[in-house]
Scaffold this motif. Structure first.
Motif, PDB file in Angstrom:
ATOM      1  N   GLU A 105      48.385  45.182  48.085  1.00  0.00           N
ATOM      2  CA  GLU A 105      48.357  43.727  48.072  1.00  0.00           C
ATOM      3  C   GLU A 105      49.784  43.175  48.026  1.00  0.00           C
ATOM      4  N   LEU A 117      45.198  35.069  49.376  1.00  0.00           N
ATOM      5  CA  LEU A 117      45.698  36.126  48.501  1.00  0.00           C
ATOM      6  C   LEU A 117      44.937  36.120  47.180  1.00  0.00           C
ATOM      7  N   ALA A 118      44.669  34.913  46.656  1.00  0.00           N
ATOM      8  CA  ALA A 118      43.978  34.821  45.370  1.00  0.00           C
ATOM      9  C   ALA A 118      42.571  35.397  45.476  1.00  0.00           C
ATOM     10  N   LEU A 153      47.888  31.171  50.139  1.00  0.00           N
ATOM     11  CA  LEU A 153      47.811  31.572  48.737  1.00  0.00           C
ATOM     12  C   LEU A 153      46.359  31.715  48.307  1.00  0.00           C
ATOM     13  N   TYR A 154      45.518  30.824  48.836  1.00  0.00           N
ATOM     14  CA  TYR A 154      44.083  30.922  48.535  1.00  0.00           C
ATOM     15  C   TYR A 154      43.546  32.269  48.987  1.00  0.00           C
ATOM     16  N   ILE A 166      38.880  42.720  44.223  1.00  0.00           N
ATOM     17  CA  ILE A 166      39.082  44.041  43.626  1.00  0.00           C
ATOM     18  C   ILE A 166      38.124  44.264  42.464  1.00  0.00           C
ATOM     19  N   TYR A 167      37.816  43.169  41.740  1.00  0.00           N
ATOM     20  CA  TYR A 167      36.969  43.342  40.564  1.00  0.00           C
ATOM     21  C   TYR A 167      35.614  43.926  40.915  1.00  0.00           C
ATOM     22  N   GLY A 201      44.318  37.965  39.244  1.00  0.00           N
ATOM     23  CA  GLY A 201      44.365  39.002  40.262  1.00  0.00           C
ATOM     24  C   GLY A 201      45.207  40.191  39.897  1.00  0.00           C
ATOM     25  N   PHE A 217      42.112  48.139  34.122  1.00  0.00           N
ATOM     26  CA  PHE A 217      42.539  49.485  34.472  1.00  0.00           C
ATOM     27  C   PHE A 217      42.787  50.321  33.230  1.00  0.00           C
ATOM     28  N   SER A 253      42.468  39.095  45.841  1.00  0.00           N
ATOM     29  CA  SER A 253      42.780  39.809  44.607  1.00  0.00           C
ATOM     30  C   SER A 253      41.594  39.784  43.652  1.00  0.00           C
ATOM     31  N   LEU A 254      40.731  38.764  43.771  1.00  0.00           N
ATOM     32  CA  LEU A 254      39.536  38.765  42.940  1.00  0.00           C
ATOM     33  C   LEU A 254      38.509  39.782  43.441  1.00  0.00           C
ATOM     34  N   VAL A 314      45.490  32.168  39.771  1.00  0.00           N
ATOM     35  CA  VAL A 314      44.513  33.192  40.131  1.00  0.00           C
ATOM     36  C   VAL A 314      45.227  34.459  40.582  1.00  0.00           C
ATOM     37  N   ILE A 315      46.267  34.311  41.421  1.00  0.00           N
ATOM     38  CA  ILE A 315      46.917  35.502  41.954  1.00  0.00           C
ATOM     39  C   ILE A 315      47.553  36.310  40.830  1.00  0.00           C
ATOM     40  N   MET A 330      39.682  50.987  31.278  1.00  0.00           N
ATOM     41  CA  MET A 330      38.867  52.025  31.891  1.00  0.00           C
ATOM     42  C   MET A 330      39.482  53.398  31.703  1.00  0.00           C
ATOM     43  N   ALA A 336      46.585  28.332  42.658  1.00  0.00           N
ATOM     44  CA  ALA A 336      46.580  29.582  43.409  1.00  0.00           C
ATOM     45  C   ALA A 336      47.392  30.642  42.681  1.00  0.00           C
ATOM     46  N   SER A 394      41.108  50.671  43.326  1.00  0.00           N
ATOM     47  CA  SER A 394      41.767  49.479  42.800  1.00  0.00           C
ATOM     48  C   SER A 394      43.273  49.693  42.736  1.00  0.00           C
ATOM     49  N   ALA A 395      43.708  50.909  42.384  1.00  0.00           N
ATOM     50  CA  ALA A 395      45.150  51.166  42.379  1.00  0.00           C
ATOM     51  C   ALA A 395      45.722  50.966  43.771  1.00  0.00           C
ATOM     52  N   ILE A 428      45.781  47.182  44.647  1.00  0.00           N
ATOM     53  CA  ILE A 428      46.853  46.441  43.974  1.00  0.00           C
ATOM     54  C   ILE A 428      48.181  46.750  44.648  1.00  0.00           C
ATOM     55  N   VAL A 451      43.689  42.831  36.296  1.00  0.00           N
ATOM     56  CA  VAL A 451      43.307  44.104  36.907  1.00  0.00           C
ATOM     57  C   VAL A 451      43.949  45.248  36.138  1.00  0.00           C
ATOM     58  N   ILE A 501      36.266  47.654  41.003  1.00  0.00           N
ATOM     59  CA  ILE A 501      36.563  48.221  39.683  1.00  0.00           C
ATOM     60  C   ILE A 501      35.300  48.249  38.828  1.00  0.00           C
TER      61      ILE A 501
END
Lengths: 188, 328
Positions: free
Chosen positions: B160, B123-124, B120-121, B130-131, A60, A68, B127-128, A55-56, A71, A52, B153-154, B157, A64, B134
């Motif tokens: 979050e 949150l993970a 946590l899952y 967002i892609y 994540g 960013f 956070s994905l 990934v976070i 881009m 976890a 996205s800003a 983030i 990003v 973006i």
């Protein structure tokens, strides 16, 4: 085992794609895939907490920011050009080999150390199916990670944070110099 | 083994179907409630009370021409809405809609996967998500989309971090990452709800969740007067509706998380647990819509300043105080 192979294959494939793609944004996307498959590998070995976090933090947060930046400065495929300095290429290979050797030795050493510590519980558990190893995985839980990070390795942890702070300030100074009217939200 | 697999598939199908129905009817619900707030009637022509409106909308969007802008990245353009939709749906897998249930000698837990790192899952996965936004902004090759994607996205983030800090307050009291365990701890009386033990954490979570789902008053990515429609300016037809569904699915999951972490989840008297859970989620959806109907939009710099200079320190302060109380 099948899932392990698939994840490992995806990880290796995307790692190769990261360094061979020309367009920076697709490199970054393959890096995200790589992070996610690594997280999958962690989860397979029962380290759900680490998975976890992987990934976070990596997929994540850090990636990003990477995307960013890509881009914002809008890199296109041909912005890099071809690097004419040949010597760097060969040096690159040498350094890569050195780092690979180091990684192999350190992993081997750490495995030995660790298996001495936990009476070779690790090495056998490593290749067990995730279901068997689920209940005995307390050394990969949040508690043990926190204990190791904040008690045993508190000093290196704090030193690293100071290093990162220095890096942030450095980045800030560089950004300031080139563009004084930049807003201050950059470093977040 | 086979029974278990079938059960899991069944659970996934049922929860997904419920989520999709919820998504369809939350658009209806939103239009009705906003209409009520603004002294209008809202959709009332399609079917009784306009109840068939979401279906009509879906059919319309399905048959619309999909369109890919010139010079855009086709692959990313296609995959971006899917990422945000899938991420929104995946979160629901770790949210318990009820406790153990006995059906014909089979004990069934009303949750798809009771992960021990459930929070946590979540949150993970968010956070994905967002892609999706973006990449949609980037691949459309349009300045409005790019700016909208960057903005949102800003924003996501930034908020979050506050969501995480808000949740930590609950985690410190519950001492577990498992959501069903947290819900179980809140059973008994209404004062066991973490809302009463961690009110500050709840408000931090809720405000950040508004921003995270790009809802009013934080819906800057879609500020029409500045950005046309933000990151999905160039999207039409089915791809657009997938974004739309993702957004509503996100609202539902955020409401479900809020009710599980702070409002006792399935706990409640008389009615069956699932009903209580649904009631709480609908209550949160109503609050979302209510806020949308009444509050004006923030300015972008205000939004960022609020996130980093008010919510973030407040979250840390809340954690510090909680830790102090726990130690003392």
């Amino acid at each position: 085992m099948i899932i392990f192979s698939i994840l490992a294959a995806v990880a290796v494939f995307s790692a190769v794609m990261v360094i061979t793609r020309k367009s920076p944004i697709s490199s970054a996307i393959y890096l995200i895939v790589l992070m996610c498959s690594l997280a999958g590998l962690f989860a397979l070995q029962g380290a759900f907490f680490i998975a976890a976090l992987q990934v976070i933090v990596y997929a994540g947060a850090i990636m990003v920011l990477f995307i960013f930046v890509i881009m914002l400065i809008n890199l296109r495929d041909n912005d890099f050009g071809i690097d004419k300095r040949k010597i760097q290429k060969y040096l690159g290979f040498i350094f890569a080999a050195v780092i690979l050797l180091q990684a192999v030795f350190i992993t081997g050493w750490a495995m030995k150390e660790f298996s001495n510590e936990t009476e070779s519980a690790m090495s056998s558990e490593f290749y067990q199916s995730p279901v068997d190893s689920l209940d005995q995985e307390d050394y990969l839980s949040a508690e043990s990670v926190a204990e190791n990070l904040f008690m045993r390795f508190a000093y290196p942890f704090e030193v690293t944070s100071i290093l990162l702070l220095a890096a942030i300030i450095g980045a800030f100074v560089i950004a300031r110099k080139s563009d004084p009217i930049d807003d201050e939200g950059e470093e977040t | 083994m086979i029974v278990e697999s079938i059960l899991i598939i069944l659970k996934v199908v049922v929860i997904f179907a419920a989520l999709m129905t919820g998504v369809a009817y939350s658009t209806y619900f939103e239009r009705k409630v906003v209409a009520f707030i603004q002294h209008r009637i809202g959709p009332n022509m399609t079917g009784p009370f306009g109840l068939l409106q979401p279906i009509a909308d879906a059919i319309k969007l399905l048959f619309k021409e999909t369109f890919i802008p010139n010079m855009s990245d086709r692959f990313l353009f296609t995959i971006a809405p899917m990422i945000s939709f899938v991420a929104a749906c995946m979160t629901l897998a770790v949210i318990p809609v009820g406790d153990w249930l006995n059906i014909g000698g089979q004990r069934i837990q009303l949750i798809i996967s009771d992960l021990n790192v459930g929070i946590l899952y979540i949150l993970a996965v968010t956070s994905l998500g967002i892609y999706g936004i973006i990449l949609a902004g980037w691949s459309s090759n349009s300045k409005y989309s790019l700016l909208g994607g960057l903005r949102s996205s800003a924003q996501m983030i930034s908020y979050e971090v506050s969501i995480g800090l808000g949740i930590v307050g609950v985690l410190m009291l519950s001492q577990t990452f498992s959501i069903s365990e947290i819900v179980r701890q809140q059973s008994g009386s209404i004062f066991n709800w973490y809302f009463f033990k961690q009110p500050v954490a709840f408000f931090i979570y809720f405000i950040s969740a508004l921003a995270e789902t790009n809802r009013n008053p934080f819906d800057l990515p879609e500020a029409e007067s500045e950005l046309v429609a933000g990151y999905h300016t160039e999207y039409a037809g089915m791809r657009f509706s997938i974004f739309f569904m993702g957004e509503y699915a996100n609202m539902i999951t955020v409401s479900a998380i809020a009710s599980s972490l702070f409002f006792g989840g399935w706990n409640g008297p008389f009615l069956p647990p699932v009903i209580w859970f649904v009631i709480k989620v609908i209550m949160f959806m109503f609050i979302f819509i209510w806020i949308r109907g009444t509050l004006p939009r923030f300015r972008y710099d205000q939004l960022m300043r609020f996130g980093w200079l008010i919510l973030f320190p407040l979250g840390i302060l809340n954690i510090l105080i909680t830790a102090l109380i726990l130690v003392l």
